[in-house]
Design a protein around this motif. Sequence first.
Motif, PDB file in Angstrom:
ATOM      1  N   LEU A   1       0.834  -1.203   0.000  1.00  0.00           N
ATOM      2  CA  LEU A   1       0.000   0.000   0.000  1.00  0.00           C
ATOM      3  C   LEU A   1       0.869   1.254   0.000  1.00  0.00           C
ATOM      4  CD1 LEU A   1      -3.056   0.582   0.193  1.00  0.00           C
ATOM      5  CD2 LEU A   1      -2.745   0.800   2.647  1.00  0.00           C
ATOM      6  N   LYS A   2       0.530   2.217  -0.860  1.00  0.00           N
ATOM      7  CA  LYS A   2       1.298   3.455  -0.919  1.00  0.00           C
ATOM      8  C   LYS A   2       0.374   4.644  -1.151  1.00  0.00           C
ATOM      9  CE  LYS A   2       2.546   2.985  -5.801  1.00  0.00           C
ATOM     10  NZ  LYS A   2       1.524   2.068  -6.155  1.00  0.00           N
ATOM     11  N   LYS A   3       0.910   5.834  -1.005  1.00  0.00           N
ATOM     12  CA  LYS A   3       0.120   7.047  -1.208  1.00  0.00           C
ATOM     13  C   LYS A   3      -0.386   7.095  -2.643  1.00  0.00           C
ATOM     14  CE  LYS A   3       2.390  10.029   2.138  1.00  0.00           C
ATOM     15  NZ  LYS A   3       3.125  11.279   2.333  1.00  0.00           N
ATOM     16  N   GLY A   4      -1.621   7.557  -2.801  1.00  0.00           N
ATOM     17  CA  GLY A   4      -2.214   7.690  -4.125  1.00  0.00           C
ATOM     18  C   GLY A   4      -3.044   6.498  -4.558  1.00  0.00           C
ATOM     19  N   ASP A   5      -2.989   5.394  -3.830  1.00  0.00           N
ATOM     20  CA  ASP A   5      -3.790   4.211  -4.175  1.00  0.00           C
ATOM     21  C   ASP A   5      -5.259   4.473  -3.873  1.00  0.00           C
ATOM     22  OD1 ASP A   5      -1.567   2.817  -4.971  1.00  0.00           O
ATOM     23  OD2 ASP A   5      -1.422   1.606  -3.140  1.00  0.00           O
ATOM     24  N   GLN A   6      -6.131   4.047  -4.752  1.00  0.00           N
ATOM     25  CA  GLN A   6      -7.575   4.078  -4.501  1.00  0.00           C
ATOM     26  C   GLN A   6      -7.918   2.781  -3.782  1.00  0.00           C
ATOM     27  OE1 GLN A   6      -9.835   6.466  -5.189  1.00  0.00           O
ATOM     28  NE2 GLN A   6      -8.368   7.825  -6.193  1.00  0.00           N
ATOM     29  N   VAL A   7      -8.521   2.866  -2.605  1.00  0.00           N
ATOM     30  CA  VAL A   7      -8.779   1.685  -1.784  1.00  0.00           C
ATOM     31  C   VAL A   7     -10.253   1.604  -1.378  1.00  0.00           C
ATOM     32  CG1 VAL A   7      -6.437   1.582  -0.858  1.00  0.00           C
ATOM     33  CG2 VAL A   7      -8.168   2.897   0.349  1.00  0.00           C
ATOM     34  N   VAL A   8     -10.626   0.417  -0.943  1.00  0.00           N
ATOM     35  CA  VAL A   8     -11.941   0.174  -0.350  1.00  0.00           C
ATOM     36  C   VAL A   8     -11.697  -0.419   1.028  1.00  0.00           C
ATOM     37  CG1 VAL A   8     -14.118  -1.080  -0.544  1.00  0.00           C
ATOM     38  CG2 VAL A   8     -12.964  -0.269  -2.605  1.00  0.00           C
TER      39      VAL A   8
ATOM     40  N   HIS B   1     -14.890   4.105   0.098  1.00  0.00           N
ATOM     41  CA  HIS B   1     -13.945   4.274  -1.008  1.00  0.00           C
ATOM     42  C   HIS B   1     -13.181   5.567  -0.803  1.00  0.00           C
ATOM     43  CE1 HIS B   1     -15.563   1.230  -3.948  1.00  0.00           C
ATOM     44  NE2 HIS B   1     -16.501   1.246  -3.018  1.00  0.00           N
ATOM     45  N   GLY B   2     -11.895   5.547  -1.131  1.00  0.00           N
ATOM     46  CA  GLY B   2     -11.122   6.770  -1.009  1.00  0.00           C
ATOM     47  C   GLY B   2      -9.711   6.604  -1.520  1.00  0.00           C
ATOM     48  N   LYS B   3      -8.963   7.672  -1.419  1.00  0.00           N
ATOM     49  CA  LYS B   3      -7.585   7.724  -1.891  1.00  0.00           C
ATOM     50  C   LYS B   3      -6.657   7.842  -0.689  1.00  0.00           C
ATOM     51  CE  LYS B   3      -4.684  10.513  -4.951  1.00  0.00           C
ATOM     52  NZ  LYS B   3      -4.683  11.689  -5.834  1.00  0.00           N
ATOM     53  N   VAL B   4      -5.607   7.040  -0.657  1.00  0.00           N
ATOM     54  CA  VAL B   4      -4.660   7.052   0.454  1.00  0.00           C
ATOM     55  C   VAL B   4      -3.824   8.321   0.369  1.00  0.00           C
ATOM     56  CG1 VAL B   4      -2.705   5.872   1.513  1.00  0.00           C
ATOM     57  CG2 VAL B   4      -4.566   4.536   0.542  1.00  0.00           C
ATOM     58  N   THR B   5      -3.825   9.091   1.461  1.00  0.00           N
ATOM     59  CA  THR B   5      -3.030  10.319   1.498  1.00  0.00           C
ATOM     60  C   THR B   5      -1.861  10.226   2.463  1.00  0.00           C
ATOM     61  OG1 THR B   5      -4.504  11.271   3.167  1.00  0.00           O
ATOM     62  CG2 THR B   5      -4.971  11.783   0.851  1.00  0.00           C
ATOM     63  N   ASP B   6      -1.937   9.328   3.448  1.00  0.00           N
ATOM     64  CA  ASP B   6      -0.852   9.187   4.420  1.00  0.00           C
ATOM     65  C   ASP B   6      -0.881   7.775   4.994  1.00  0.00           C
ATOM     66  OD1 ASP B   6       1.330  10.008   5.974  1.00  0.00           O
ATOM     67  OD2 ASP B   6       0.027  10.534   7.663  1.00  0.00           O
ATOM     68  N   ILE B   7       0.298   7.216   5.213  1.00  0.00           N
ATOM     69  CA  ILE B   7       0.404   5.875   5.795  1.00  0.00           C
ATOM     70  C   ILE B   7       1.377   5.927   6.949  1.00  0.00           C
ATOM     71  CG2 ILE B   7       1.037   3.473   5.405  1.00  0.00           C
ATOM     72  CD1 ILE B   7       0.469   3.884   2.454  1.00  0.00           C
ATOM     73  N   ASN B   8       0.928   5.521   8.119  1.00  0.00           N
ATOM     74  CA  ASN B   8       1.798   5.347   9.279  1.00  0.00           C
ATOM     75  C   ASN B   8       1.954   3.853   9.514  1.00  0.00           C
ATOM     76  OD1 ASN B   8       1.994   8.103   9.603  1.00  0.00           O
ATOM     77  ND2 ASN B   8       0.302   8.197  11.065  1.00  0.00           N
ATOM     78  N   ASP B   9       2.468   3.506  10.675  1.00  0.00           N
ATOM     79  CA  ASP B   9       2.699   2.092  10.973  1.00  0.00           C
ATOM     80  C   ASP B   9       1.400   1.290  10.968  1.00  0.00           C
ATOM     81  OD1 ASP B   9       4.529   0.097  11.451  1.00  0.00           O
ATOM     82  OD2 ASP B   9       4.385   0.275  13.643  1.00  0.00           O
ATOM     83  N   GLN B  10       0.389   1.746  11.673  1.00  0.00           N
ATOM     84  CA  GLN B  10      -0.884   1.029  11.769  1.00  0.00           C
ATOM     85  C   GLN B  10      -2.084   1.845  11.311  1.00  0.00           C
ATOM     86  OE1 GLN B  10      -1.392  -2.199  12.575  1.00  0.00           O
ATOM     87  NE2 GLN B  10       0.830  -2.417  12.632  1.00  0.00           N
TER      88      GLN B  10
END
Length: 106
Positions: free
Chosen positions: A58-65, A71-80
């Motif tokens: 998983l990385k920033k910019g991925d469209q996820v469910v 539904h949305g777009k990943v803008t930030d990823i931390n550890d959990q």
Amino acid sequence: MLGLAFAMASPPGGASGAASNPFAQFIPLILMFAIFYFLLIRPQQKKAKEHRSLLEGLKKGDQVVTAGGMHGKVTDINDQVVTIEVSPGVNIKFNKGFIASIVKKD
């Protein structure tokens, strides 16, 4: 009638005419475990492994469910924690484990 049931039963001690193999008593248990393993345990482990690899990729910019259907777009990823933008300017934080699938990678 009750006397007939006792007459048809095996003698006390479980000894019948032929000697019974103790290994033969475990064959049904082994077969049941094998069936459970191939029909339940193995597919579940395979699916969990696929989900772990999805979360690792998983990385920033991925469209996820999410598991809840968001539904949305990943803008930030931390550890959990993953922050998802569901609408311009609306960010929601989810636990990383609740990401169900990636719809589109950017």
